[in-house]
Design an enzyme around this catalytic site. Sequence first.
Site, PDB file in Angstrom:
ATOM      1  N   GLU A  63      25.898  61.494  -2.102  1.00 37.12           N
ATOM      2  CA  GLU A  63      26.514  62.548  -1.294  1.00 37.12           C
ATOM      3  C   GLU A  63      26.141  62.424   0.183  1.00 37.12           C
ATOM      4  OE1 GLU A  63      25.765  64.009  -5.511  1.00 37.12           O
ATOM      5  OE2 GLU A  63      24.583  62.988  -3.966  1.00 37.12           O
ATOM      6  N   TYR A 119      14.669  53.892  -4.527  1.00 35.35           N
ATOM      7  CA  TYR A 119      15.300  52.904  -5.393  1.00 35.35           C
ATOM      8  C   TYR A 119      15.142  51.514  -4.798  1.00 35.35           C
ATOM      9  CZ  TYR A 119      19.851  52.250  -2.931  1.00 35.35           C
ATOM     10  OH  TYR A 119      20.857  51.931  -2.049  1.00 35.35           O
ATOM     11  N   ASP A 176      31.159  55.746  -2.676  1.00 34.09           N
ATOM     12  CA  ASP A 176      30.943  56.898  -1.793  1.00 34.09           C
ATOM     13  C   ASP A 176      31.814  56.796  -0.550  1.00 34.09           C
ATOM     14  OD1 ASP A 176      28.866  57.655  -3.565  1.00 34.09           O
ATOM     15  OD2 ASP A 176      27.475  56.354  -2.504  1.00 34.09           O
TER      16      ASP A 176
END
Length: 339
Positions: free
Chosen positions: A35, A88, A280
């Site tokens: 997001e 990550y 995205d």
Amino acid sequence: MKVVTFGELMLRLAPNGYYRFFQDDQLQATFGGGEANVAVSLANYGMDASFVTKLPTHAIGQAAVNSLRKYGVDTSKIVRGGDRVGIYFLEKGASQRGSVCIYDRAHSAIQEAAPSDFDWDAIFEGVDWFHFTGITPALGENLVEICREACKAAKAHGVKISCDLNYRGKLWTRDQARAAMTDLCQYVDVCISNEEDAKDVFGIEAENTDIYGGKLNKEGYKSVAKQLADKFGFEKVAITLRTSISASDNDWAAMLYDGENYCFSKEYHLHIVDRVGGGDSFGGGLIYALLSGKNTQDAVEFAVAASALKHSIEGDYNLVTVSEVEKLAGGDGSGRVQR
């Protein structure tokens, strides 16, 4: 137009270039998250984009906030607290070796957030659009509840809601995803999916398609889109269509269904620099296009072109302008030097 997105912003640690993990003794540190990536796209397109999350007050948390401020994203609604920023690790694939993503996000600030952390009525004051993805509720039952409260408040304020299903098997099971997303999708106006998500989350799939063998039956996605729209009452359903020839080369297109018309974009052959954030960037392009009043065909063309350009950019964020996207959507994909 004002857009709010909500989710987790993570620290991304990746070897230089196409090295494998610790083949080199350095890791590149950047930030990204579904997001947040959408918010950066929208800010770069000149829209009033606000990102909501929870981040620690320490230096790494502040660096994450600053990575968004750098591109004009409104960070004033970010809640500060908690102990850690999710991480990550990304190893970029090449040729026949696929990319590898390893999460280290347990006990992050947003994962341990409480519904009381967010004043959604205040957050949605004067807002036109709200976007979240299926990654966020996958972080825990508390996040399912937070997303539900956000959606309810958005509806009460007359805000349009988009959701990218974004199924992540490393975060939750298909049954958990189906239960949570079936609940949340009742509030959604625009659904974004791909050839895998609709099947993994809702058991809806296109016929005669082999996503691993590079065979996509585009006509089958008309049925997928209509089934999704009929099930949840979505105003629009977007389905991205990726043919993975290798980790380095993909064919990329999409379809947008508006309840009457099934509009397919042109297909791009991508030689990939970095594909993380590709979906995205499609979402950000689609939201911009719809809020700008583009028709269904033009909206899907803009979104796919935006995403095609993202695959050429290092990092999660899509650092392109409206004019660059419209140039590619208009047919100029030559890549010639701009002088």
